[in-house]
Each structure stands twice: as C-alpha cells, then as structure tokens.
Write a protein that holds these residues in place. Sequence first.
Motif, PDB file in Angstrom:
ATOM      1  N   HIS A   1      -6.273   6.881  -9.954  1.00 42.19           N
ATOM      2  CA  HIS A   1      -5.673   5.540  -9.966  1.00 42.19           C
ATOM      3  C   HIS A   1      -6.382   4.643 -10.976  1.00 42.19           C
ATOM      4  O   HIS A   1      -5.716   3.916 -11.737  1.00 42.19           O
ATOM      5  CB  HIS A   1      -5.765   4.933  -8.568  1.00 42.19           C
ATOM      6  CG  HIS A   1      -5.499   3.462  -8.541  1.00 42.19           C
ATOM      7  ND1 HIS A   1      -4.241   2.912  -8.531  1.00 42.19           N
ATOM      8  CD2 HIS A   1      -6.369   2.395  -8.528  1.00 42.19           C
ATOM      9  CE1 HIS A   1      -4.314   1.611  -8.503  1.00 42.19           C
ATOM     10  NE2 HIS A   1      -5.600   1.259  -8.498  1.00 42.19           N
TER      11      HIS A   1
ATOM     12  N   SER B   1       0.137  -0.735  -9.947  1.00 43.25           N
ATOM     13  CA  SER B   1       0.700  -0.214  -8.699  1.00 43.25           C
ATOM     14  C   SER B   1       1.619  -1.255  -8.058  1.00 43.25           C
ATOM     15  O   SER B   1       1.373  -2.470  -8.134  1.00 43.25           O
ATOM     16  CB  SER B   1      -0.429   0.150  -7.724  1.00 43.25           C
ATOM     17  OG  SER B   1      -1.143  -1.010  -7.329  1.00 43.25           O
TER      18      SER B   1
ATOM     19  N   LEU C   1      -5.381  -0.416  -5.330  1.00 41.29           N
ATOM     20  CA  LEU C   1      -4.601   0.572  -4.599  1.00 41.29           C
ATOM     21  C   LEU C   1      -3.804  -0.138  -3.508  1.00 41.29           C
ATOM     22  O   LEU C   1      -4.323  -1.025  -2.828  1.00 41.29           O
ATOM     23  CB  LEU C   1      -5.519   1.623  -3.989  1.00 41.29           C
ATOM     24  CG  LEU C   1      -5.984   2.731  -4.960  1.00 41.29           C
ATOM     25  CD1 LEU C   1      -7.181   3.469  -4.386  1.00 41.29           C
ATOM     26  CD2 LEU C   1      -4.847   3.696  -5.255  1.00 41.29           C
TER      27      LEU C   1
ATOM     28  N   TRP D   1      -2.317   3.606   1.151  1.00 38.68           N
ATOM     29  CA  TRP D   1      -2.282   4.656   0.128  1.00 38.68           C
ATOM     30  C   TRP D   1      -2.858   5.977   0.604  1.00 38.68           C
ATOM     31  O   TRP D   1      -2.529   7.038   0.065  1.00 38.68           O
ATOM     32  CB  TRP D   1      -3.027   4.185  -1.124  1.00 38.68           C
ATOM     33  CG  TRP D   1      -4.519   3.958  -0.898  1.00 38.68           C
ATOM     34  CD1 TRP D   1      -5.098   2.838  -0.417  1.00 38.68           C
ATOM     35  CD2 TRP D   1      -5.572   4.884  -1.164  1.00 38.68           C
ATOM     36  NE1 TRP D   1      -6.460   2.977  -0.345  1.00 38.68           N
ATOM     37  CE2 TRP D   1      -6.770   4.227  -0.806  1.00 38.68           C
ATOM     38  CE3 TRP D   1      -5.635   6.183  -1.655  1.00 38.68           C
ATOM     39  CZ2 TRP D   1      -8.022   4.845  -0.936  1.00 38.68           C
ATOM     40  CZ3 TRP D   1      -6.872   6.795  -1.797  1.00 38.68           C
ATOM     41  CH2 TRP D   1      -8.052   6.128  -1.433  1.00 38.68           C
TER      42      TRP D   1
ATOM     43  N   ILE E   1       2.226   7.160  -4.532  1.00 33.81           N
ATOM     44  CA  ILE E   1       1.980   5.797  -5.002  1.00 33.81           C
ATOM     45  C   ILE E   1       2.923   5.506  -6.165  1.00 33.81           C
ATOM     46  O   ILE E   1       3.116   6.347  -7.049  1.00 33.81           O
ATOM     47  CB  ILE E   1       0.512   5.624  -5.439  1.00 33.81           C
ATOM     48  CG1 ILE E   1      -0.437   6.070  -4.320  1.00 33.81           C
ATOM     49  CG2 ILE E   1       0.231   4.181  -5.836  1.00 33.81           C
ATOM     50  CD1 ILE E   1      -1.907   6.054  -4.722  1.00 33.81           C
TER      51      ILE E   1
ATOM     52  N   TYR F   1       4.074   3.205  -9.502  1.00 32.49           N
ATOM     53  CA  TYR F   1       3.465   2.439 -10.587  1.00 32.49           C
ATOM     54  C   TYR F   1       4.556   1.956 -11.543  1.00 32.49           C
ATOM     55  O   TYR F   1       5.652   2.536 -11.627  1.00 32.49           O
ATOM     56  CB  TYR F   1       2.469   3.297 -11.375  1.00 32.49           C
ATOM     57  CG  TYR F   1       1.232   3.692 -10.601  1.00 32.49           C
ATOM     58  CD1 TYR F   1       0.084   2.899 -10.614  1.00 32.49           C
ATOM     59  CD2 TYR F   1       1.203   4.876  -9.865  1.00 32.49           C
ATOM     60  CE1 TYR F   1      -1.051   3.264  -9.922  1.00 32.49           C
ATOM     61  CE2 TYR F   1       0.065   5.253  -9.164  1.00 32.49           C
ATOM     62  CZ  TYR F   1      -1.062   4.444  -9.195  1.00 32.49           C
ATOM     63  OH  TYR F   1      -2.189   4.809  -8.495  1.00 32.49           O
TER      64      TYR F   1
END
Length: 281
Positions: free
Chosen positions: A32, A42, A61, A65, A73, A75
């Motif tokens: 991440h 995110s 995050l 998560w 996740i 983005y």
Amino acid sequence: MSGDLLFGWDLTFKTIERDIRRKSDILVAFIHWNLIRRGFRSIGVGDERTLTGEEERSELLPTGWHDKDTYIIRYLLEDKLYILHALNTDGNLIFNLMRSDDLAVSNIALNIEDTVTEMSGPIDKMMPYHKDLIYNLKRDLIDTITSKPTTTTETQTSRSNTSRIPSDDPLRVPPRPRPSARPDIPDPWDLPPAPLNIGRSDLDPFAPGGGGMIFNPFAPGRNPDDPGLGIPGGLPRGAVPPGARFDPFGPPAVGPRPGRRPGPPDADHFPPPGFNDHMFM
C-alpha cells in the motif's frame, strides 16, 4: 539515500501498528505504501467496480482493510479505478492489481515468511530484503499495468484501418473493367486471337508468332458454315445457327463429302489379299 528510498514508510507503519495481527498485514501495508508513493489513493475496501464521483481519496489504509483473510482494497490513479486483491495460499501472498476500465491485471507472488521476518522494529529487521522488494513491486505490479495503455474505441478503429490492404498493393487482383463503348478498344480480359497455323510453333522454333496447340474452328481458312466435319453424311444446313460457337466433330477432309467424289486411297494402306503388282520380279 536510504532515507529517501523509505520516505513515508515510518509514518504509514505507525498509523497501522496497533492493528497488525499477522505478517501478511505488514506485507499488505508495505505494498500500500508503494502504491501511495506512485500517486495511488485509496477509496475503501471491496470489489465494487463503479464510481460515484464522490469517493474520498486518502493516503491511509481504509477502515476494515485487514478484517478478512483476503485483502481487497480500491484505489484511484488519474481518475481510473484499480482494485488490489491479496490471497493467502500455502504460505504465499498472491497480489493482483486490476484496472477496472479494461480488466488489465498485473500480479506478483511473495512468500510471507521469507519476506517478513519480524512483526516489529525497523524496516531492516522486519524486512531484510525490502530494497529488492521495492524494485520488484515497481517492475512487476505497478509499472506493468500503469504503463499499459487503455484500450479504447479510437485505438481499435485505427488498428482496423491499418489492417486494410493498401490500394497500391501489387498482389491485389484488379477488378474487371466495364466493357468499352468503343469497339476499337479491345477488352484486356479477352483471350488473344487464335493462330492460323495450328501447331506450327510447336514444331518450328523459327516460325512467326502464333500457332501452338490452340485451335479456333472459326479462324480464317476454316469453314464455320459446315460444322459436320467428321460425321458421315455431315449435318444438314441450318442445324447450327449462324454465329454460334460450335466445334466440328472431326478434322476437315475426313470421309467422303456429300455430292463429291471420294478421294484416292491412302498409299500406305495394306494391299488386299492376293494382290500382286509384280513390282519386285
């Protein structure tokens, strides 16, 4: 140099340190952080592929998560949706980064125990090979998909246009031209005229042009009005309409013609039985 390479990692790790329960959490957090460094933001968890336009972008995050064994996740990068999947199987964490627009996917698989040795402490202690991992993530997971152009209708149209045969292709068969209104202009698709001396060019290499094995029953010197050549008695006149293409049944001057005296016998024929002209006495 090391501080520049790891800029922002300490802050990211501090924000999730209390939530870490397993080594795979550290590995997901590290990936991440690599995505955030390269412009990703995110917008939550889940595999929903639609955008409302009101998503809140964050460098942190998202909530929840690590609640499940499978990490999912979402983005955003340049207003395009990317979904990160991480599946834990047989001690390996398999990451897939999918671009929602065209379903392009990049992936990388990492062994959890070999990659993360400790769950706390400095990065050199937790992940001794983090420098190699940063390079591999950039090459195999991030650059592979972000450098791949999105397939659009415009690019598909341009490909179809370039795949067409150019008009000046020497291998393309030209269409047959329309018949000319002027009779003095020959049709280039018509066959050449038949030779007068049938077979002469096959026997005499010094013969003028023409000849060969092409036979034209309507060439000059033939008798198109008498197509019954080779038929005993011939055909009655008018059996073949004038101007019709009709090949004679046989060669000319074979057999007696109606109303004509038969030709002399062939000198090469055998004499009748008992015939003796006393030529060799």
